[in-house]
Design a protein around this motif. Structure first.
Motif, PDB file in Angstrom:
ATOM      1  N   THR A 151      -4.830   6.259  -5.204  1.00  0.00           N
ATOM      2  CA  THR A 151      -3.489   5.861  -5.628  1.00  0.00           C
ATOM      3  C   THR A 151      -3.183   6.490  -6.980  1.00  0.00           C
TER       4      THR A 151
ATOM      5  N   ARG B 238      -9.853   5.032  -1.055  1.00  0.00           N
ATOM      6  CA  ARG B 238      -8.399   5.011  -1.242  1.00  0.00           C
ATOM      7  C   ARG B 238      -8.046   5.701  -2.554  1.00  0.00           C
TER       8      ARG B 238
ATOM      9  N   TRP C 112     -12.111  -0.595  -2.103  1.00  0.00           N
ATOM     10  CA  TRP C 112     -11.185  -1.268  -3.019  1.00  0.00           C
ATOM     11  C   TRP C 112     -11.814  -1.619  -4.361  1.00  0.00           C
TER      12      TRP C 112
ATOM     13  N   SER D 126       0.815  -1.222   0.000  1.00  0.00           N
ATOM     14  CA  SER D 126       0.000   0.000   0.000  1.00  0.00           C
ATOM     15  C   SER D 126       0.844   1.265   0.000  1.00  0.00           C
TER      16      SER D 126
ATOM     17  N   SER E 265      -0.166   5.067  -1.272  1.00  0.00           N
ATOM     18  CA  SER E 265      -1.609   5.303  -1.326  1.00  0.00           C
ATOM     19  C   SER E 265      -2.050   6.077  -0.094  1.00  0.00           C
TER      20      SER E 265
END
Length: 554
Positions: free
Chosen positions: A293, A291, A302, A268, A271
């Protein structure tokens, strides 16, 4: 969750995965210690730098200007650390407790005597270029790959993430099950230190313990083990270091290897995760995780919500409800398909998405005035490009079709205080392209010219009416070429999950129109109804245009 906007920009309840950090104990820091670039008893903004090239250690700089934007603080820190303007957009300021990020527009009052951390915030998973799925900066030729990061950024990122790893900060907290991999990082770290200090590994280990290169949890675990276990670990590391000591490798390669291995231990890494209330009703709570990224964009639980290039609008508005904190903000993101995501968060999230949009889609764009970098606003005002290279400037002028004296204004890719007019000059052999340097101090001026200008716009306007000499050729600036939406330049990072659309390529069929007809509706022809709501600048009313049928007597 609704975040409260305070002097620290946003609530501490927001969590950031793998992007918080601090200064942890290390062999380097114990040996050299942190240095203060200046000592001052008066109130100041204290900026922690993880890597200062002159000493290769951490340091703190003091900024005493009464009011200064977060972006200008980053620029001053970037100058100290040798970060080029091209890479400055990868950095941001984190609060002293690393609980939030300041947007580039945030104004600091140095009388508050705050401490902030200058950190790499924006990250791309495959920037180090392993395998076919590599992130890189856009280039004019396909056979040339321009890396995302420069060595100065790699040095800084290495020191920052090493500090996070050792102090178990910023979400970099590997479990004990990964102890073998962590010991491998310690080996790389000791090997690098030996190279930097021009010592043998054996000499280094007399003064630096391998445990100083491990996270807190792992240090404590090893310390609790019996003497025989500790002896075996120590001997195993010594054997590895003895074998590696004879290998020929430079410090930069060791840092790069360290970062690659750390990314494998912490998937991770790079992120940021936010806990939000996704319920449309303020009175109920429906918490979920969002999240962000650099590679995949925005994810909810996710699952991909949208990539940065799919965002068409971001709005921040005040939330007024008795069950939410005072002075809270709600963030709404709209995709191309008009589906929205409401995040009751504050400016840190928006500045993150806004920054990634500029890095991946449009380097001269901003979504919200509240968090827009001052340099972007000034660039739009002065029709100035960012720190694009001369090759991209010349290529743009060639493709524009403008003839002699056409020009564009751009920031220098190597110096924060320099700008260039890139001008098309007509010569007997055909068009040529010259760069005219502009120096920024308290005013703007050309080298060897005494006349001073208060702004780039004033300077440009003056030389559109008066001639300047470029390579002994008198030139009067003609038609300018301003930044265009979604231009592909060296400021744009191409990711492994995105396709490059060639500039000037035909529009998709769904966006083509064979015929467009406009109908004029006069205000006096409308029958006004009730008010439907309040817009940004006006109120919105319902109105009907009556249809009249005329009968013709024959």
């Amino acid at each position: 969750m609704i975040a409260k906007r305070s002097s620290a920009v946003q609530s501490k309840r927001i969590t950031h995965g793998s992007q918080r950090g601090g200064v942890g104990p290390s062999g380097d820091q114990r040996a050299g210690g942190s240095q203060r670039s200046s000592s001052s008893t008066s109130p100041s903004l204290q900026v922690h730098l993880y890597f200062f090239p002159a000493t290769k250690n951490a340091t703190i700089i003091h900024i005493t200007a009464s009011h200064i934007s977060a972006e200008n603080v980053c620029i001053q820190a970037g100058k100290k650390c040798g970060i080029l303007p091209v890479h400055q957009s990868l950095f941001a300021l984190a609060s002293s407790d690393l609980s939030c990020w300041y947007p580039p527009s945030h104004m600091f009052n140095t009388e508050e005597n705050l401490q902030v951390h200058f950190r790499v915030r924006f990250s791309f998973e495959n920037w180090f270029g392993q395998g076919p799925r590599t992130s890189y900066r856009f280039s004019l030729t396909r056979d040339t790959i321009s890396p995302v990061l420069h060595y100065s950024v790699i040095d800084y990122l290495f020191t920052q993430l090493r500090s996070d790893f050792i102090a178990s900060e910023a979400g970099v907290c590997p479990p004990l099950s990964a102890q073998e991999e962590c010991l491998g990082l310690a080996v790389l770290d000791l090997w690098r230190m030996a190279k930097e200090r021009h010592q043998s590994v054996r000499e280094l280990c007399k003064t630096v313990s391998y445990k100083s290169c491990l996270p807190k949890l792992h240090r404590h675990d090893i310390q609790r083990r019996n003497r025989l276990d500790r002896f075996r670990i120590r001997n195993t590391l010594k054997r590895f270091l003895k074998k590696l000591g004879n290998c020929s490798i430079d410090e930069s390669s060791l840092k790069l290897k360290y970062l690659i291995e750390l990314a494998g231990i912490e998937p991770s890494l790079g992120s940021e995760t936010f806990q939000v209330n996704s319920s449309p009703s303020h009175s109920t709570s429906a918490f979920c995780l969002v999240r962000v990224t650099g590679e995949t964009g925005i994810e909810m639980e996710w699952k991909t919500f949208c990539d940065f290039k799919d965002i068409i609008d971001i709005k921040i508005k005040r939330v007024c409800h008795e069950q939410v904190p005072q002075d809270s903000r709600m963030v709404t993101i709209t995709r191309k398909d008009d589906r929205g995501l409401s995040l009751k968060e504050a400016l840190s999230f928006v500045s993150l998405v806004d920054g990634y949009f500029r890095l991946t889609t449009d380097s001269s764009h901003y979504f919200c005035q509240d968090i827009a970098p001052p340099s972007i606003l000034n660039g739009i005002k002065n029709h100035c490009h960012g720190p694009i290279t001369s090759k991209f400037a010349v290529n743009k002028l060639k493709k524009s079709g403008f003839k002699g004296s056409a020009f564009l204004l751009r920031q220098s890719p190597k110096d924060y205080d320099n700008f260039f007019h890139t001008v098309c000059v007509q010569t007997p052999l055909g068009p040529d392209y010259k760069d005219c340097l502009i120096i920024k101090n308290e005013h703007y001026t050309l080298p060897g010219v005494q006349k001073l200008f208060s702004s780039l716009r004033e300077l440009t306007s003056y030389y559109q009416h008066n001639k300047l000499l470029l390579a002994e050729v008198p030139v009067k600036l003609g038609r300018y070429s301003p930044p265009r939406p979604k231009e592909l330049t060296n400021l744009i990072i191409i990711r492994n999950n995105s396709s490059v659309e060639a500039q000037g390529s035909p529009m998709p069929e769904r966006n083509k129109f064979s015929h467009i007809q406009f109908h004029m509706i006069k205000c006096e022809d409308l029958q006004w109804g009730e008010c439907l709501g309040q817009g940004y600048f006006t109120r919105i009313f319902k109105a009907i245009k009556p249809t009249f049928v005329m009968e013709r007597n024959t």
